[in-house]
Structure formats: structure tokens, C-alpha cells
Design a protein around this motif. Structure first.
Motif, short mmCIF file in Angstrom:
data_model
loop_
_atom_site.label_atom_id
_atom_site.label_comp_id
_atom_site.label_asym_id
_atom_site.label_seq_id
_atom_site.Cartn_x
_atom_site.Cartn_y
_atom_site.Cartn_z
N LYS A 13 -12.03 -3.73 -34.35
CA LYS A 13 -10.90 -4.59 -34.63
C LYS A 13 -10.36 -5.28 -33.45
O LYS A 13 -10.17 -6.40 -33.45
CB LYS A 13 -9.86 -3.95 -35.37
CG LYS A 13 -10.21 -3.63 -36.92
CD LYS A 13 -9.29 -3.17 -37.73
CE LYS A 13 -8.29 -2.13 -37.01
NZ LYS A 13 -7.16 -1.49 -37.83
N SER A 14 -10.03 -4.25 -32.50
CA SER A 14 -9.34 -4.96 -31.23
C SER A 14 -10.12 -5.53 -30.37
O SER A 14 -9.84 -6.67 -29.91
CB SER A 14 -8.71 -3.66 -30.64
OG SER A 14 -7.63 -2.90 -31.68
N ARG A 27 -9.52 5.04 -30.37
CA ARG A 27 -8.67 5.92 -31.41
C ARG A 27 -9.26 5.64 -32.94
O ARG A 27 -9.13 6.65 -33.48
CB ARG A 27 -7.04 5.31 -31.22
CG ARG A 27 -6.46 5.75 -29.92
CD ARG A 27 -4.94 5.42 -29.86
NE ARG A 27 -4.51 5.34 -28.73
CZ ARG A 27 -4.12 6.37 -27.83
NH1 ARG A 27 -4.22 7.47 -28.46
NH2 ARG A 27 -3.47 6.19 -26.85
N ASP A 28 -9.47 4.37 -33.20
CA ASP A 28 -9.96 4.17 -34.66
C ASP A 28 -11.32 4.82 -34.93
O ASP A 28 -11.37 5.59 -35.87
CB ASP A 28 -10.23 2.61 -34.83
CG ASP A 28 -9.12 1.68 -34.94
OD1 ASP A 28 -7.87 2.25 -34.99
OD2 ASP A 28 -9.26 0.41 -34.89
N SER A 34 -7.59 1.30 -28.28
CA SER A 34 -7.42 1.03 -29.51
C SER A 34 -8.75 1.27 -30.60
O SER A 34 -8.67 2.09 -31.51
CB SER A 34 -6.84 -0.30 -29.69
OG SER A 34 -6.47 -0.42 -31.20
N ASP A 35 -9.89 0.89 -30.16
CA ASP A 35 -10.91 0.72 -31.13
C ASP A 35 -11.40 2.49 -30.83
O ASP A 35 -11.98 3.02 -31.77
CB ASP A 35 -12.08 -0.06 -30.69
CG ASP A 35 -11.88 -1.51 -31.22
OD1 ASP A 35 -11.15 -1.52 -32.15
OD2 ASP A 35 -12.40 -2.70 -30.44
N SER A 62 -10.41 8.73 -35.33
CA SER A 62 -9.64 8.82 -36.49
C SER A 62 -10.71 8.83 -37.66
O SER A 62 -10.55 9.82 -38.56
CB SER A 62 -8.75 7.61 -36.81
OG SER A 62 -8.14 8.05 -37.94
N SER A 63 -11.85 7.75 -37.65
CA SER A 63 -12.67 7.86 -38.61
C SER A 63 -13.66 8.99 -38.84
O SER A 63 -13.99 9.44 -39.73
CB SER A 63 -13.55 6.40 -38.51
OG SER A 63 -14.22 6.60 -37.60
N MET A 104 -18.21 1.00 -37.34
CA MET A 104 -17.25 0.75 -36.51
C MET A 104 -17.04 -0.80 -36.49
O MET A 104 -17.72 -1.48 -36.20
CB MET A 104 -17.79 1.31 -35.05
CG MET A 104 -16.93 0.73 -34.23
SD MET A 104 -16.12 2.37 -33.36
CE MET A 104 -14.73 1.58 -32.30
N ARG A 105 -15.80 -0.79 -37.04
CA ARG A 105 -15.45 -2.31 -37.08
C ARG A 105 -14.96 -2.86 -35.60
O ARG A 105 -15.20 -4.45 -35.85
CB ARG A 105 -13.97 -2.30 -38.03
CG ARG A 105 -14.48 -1.71 -39.47
CD ARG A 105 -13.20 -2.08 -40.21
NE ARG A 105 -12.00 -1.40 -39.70
CZ ARG A 105 -11.30 -0.44 -40.09
NH1 ARG A 105 -11.69 -0.01 -41.24
NH2 ARG A 105 -10.01 -0.09 -39.62
#
Length: 170
Positions: A4-5, A162-163, A159-160, A166-167, A1-2
Motif C-alpha cells: 500500500k505505502s 509493518r503490514d 510501513s509496508d 502483521s499479516s 503483499m499489497r
């Protein structure tokens, strides 16, 4: 898990510290969880007198393979790691999974929970205050800062999430 947000909103994840990962694989339920510390940017999130604020992101994903988790998802809306918390703030999050909500406690932490079919996903954000002494007898350390309100980071959490969702579908 990146992240990003949250990484952009607070600080990048800390690659050199592992706060633990857990994995359960069973015929009825698969569950994985981990905790990710976020590194403070130099000079940011620190207060006077040696105090600083650190953030930890907790992620848990449970895939229920034999039962529908929907009823329990609703029943546990105000249950946290500390038990039942009737005073916690509960907000529905629209257009995220089948059902989603944010649970916020006064102690500076919030948790986003999502039900998506047979999966229950959780992303939590916890802020803690730390005192770092320079070893020279800081008896006159400043007052402990207030733990920040997590509300400004809730959009980044969504947002994270949702990422993550999706992944996991790929």
C-alpha cells in the motif's frame, strides 16, 4: 503483499508480470521470496530521450525453526546479493521487530532487514533505468538519467514491512 505505502509513493504493483517466487520448506528453515515490479504511472518517472525508471520490490521471509538467527543477522549487516559491501550506508530502524536496519547502496537500491524472534524479513527496493526505443533509429537518445535516491521511499518501506509482519502473525 499489497504494498500500500510503496504503491502510493511510487506506483501500483504490476499484476501482469511475475518476476519469480521461491519457496524452501525444510525441518530447520522455511524461506519464501518474491520480486514484485511496480508499474510506472504514465508520464511520471520518465526522462527525456526514451529513458524511464522502473522499480522492483524484493521480499524474503525466513523462519528459522532450529537455530537463533540473531547472531547471523548481526554478522551479515553489510552483506548483499553482490557480496560484502563495507561502503554501504547502514541505519538502525527503531521500534521495528527485535532489531531492524536499512542498508543503502549507491546504485539506487535499499534494503530493510528485520529480525523478529526466529524470523528474518527483508524488503528491498531497486530502481533501474531502461531505454525504450520507438524503433525509428533513436541514435540521438538523451543521456541516461541518474538512478533516484531511495531515501524518500524508506518510510513507505517501513510501513509496508509493518503490514507484512502483521499479516504473518495472523
Amino acid at each position: 503483499m499489497r504494498l500500500k505505502s510503496l504503491g502510493a509513493a511510487i506506483a501500483p504493483r504490476t499484476a501482469d508480470r511475475d518476476l519469480g517466487t521461491g519457496l524452501l520448506q525444510h525441518a530447520a528453515l522455511d524461506r519464501i521470496q518474491c520480486c514484485i515490479p511496480l508499474r510506472s504511472r504514465a508520464g511520471e518517472e520518465s526522462a527525456e530521450g526514451g529513458w524511464s525508471i522502473e522499480y522492483t520490490v524484493g521480499i524474503a521471509v525466513a523462519l528459522h525453526k532450529e537455530t537463533d538467527p540473531g547472531v547471523e543477522f548481526e554478522a551479515q549487516r553489510r552483506v548483499t546479493d553482490l557480496g560484502f559491501e563495507p561502503e554501504a550506508k547502514l541505519e538502525t530502524v527503531p521500534v521495528l521487530g527485535d532489531k531492524a536496519y536499512l542498508l543503502t547502496r549507491d546504485e539506487g537500491d535499499t534494503e530493510l532487514r528485520v529480525l523478529e524472534g526466529g524470523a528474518v524479513l527483508s524488503l528491498s527496493l531497486t530502481a533501474t533505468t531502461l531505454y525504450e526505443s520507438d524503433g525509428h533509429g533513436d541514435d540521438g537518445a538523451g543521456d541516461e538519467p541518474d538512478v533516484p535516491d531511495p531515501a524518500p521511499y524508506q518510510a513507505a518501506m517501513i510501513s509496508d514491512m509493518r503490514d507484512l509482519m502483521s499479516s504473518l502473525k495472523h
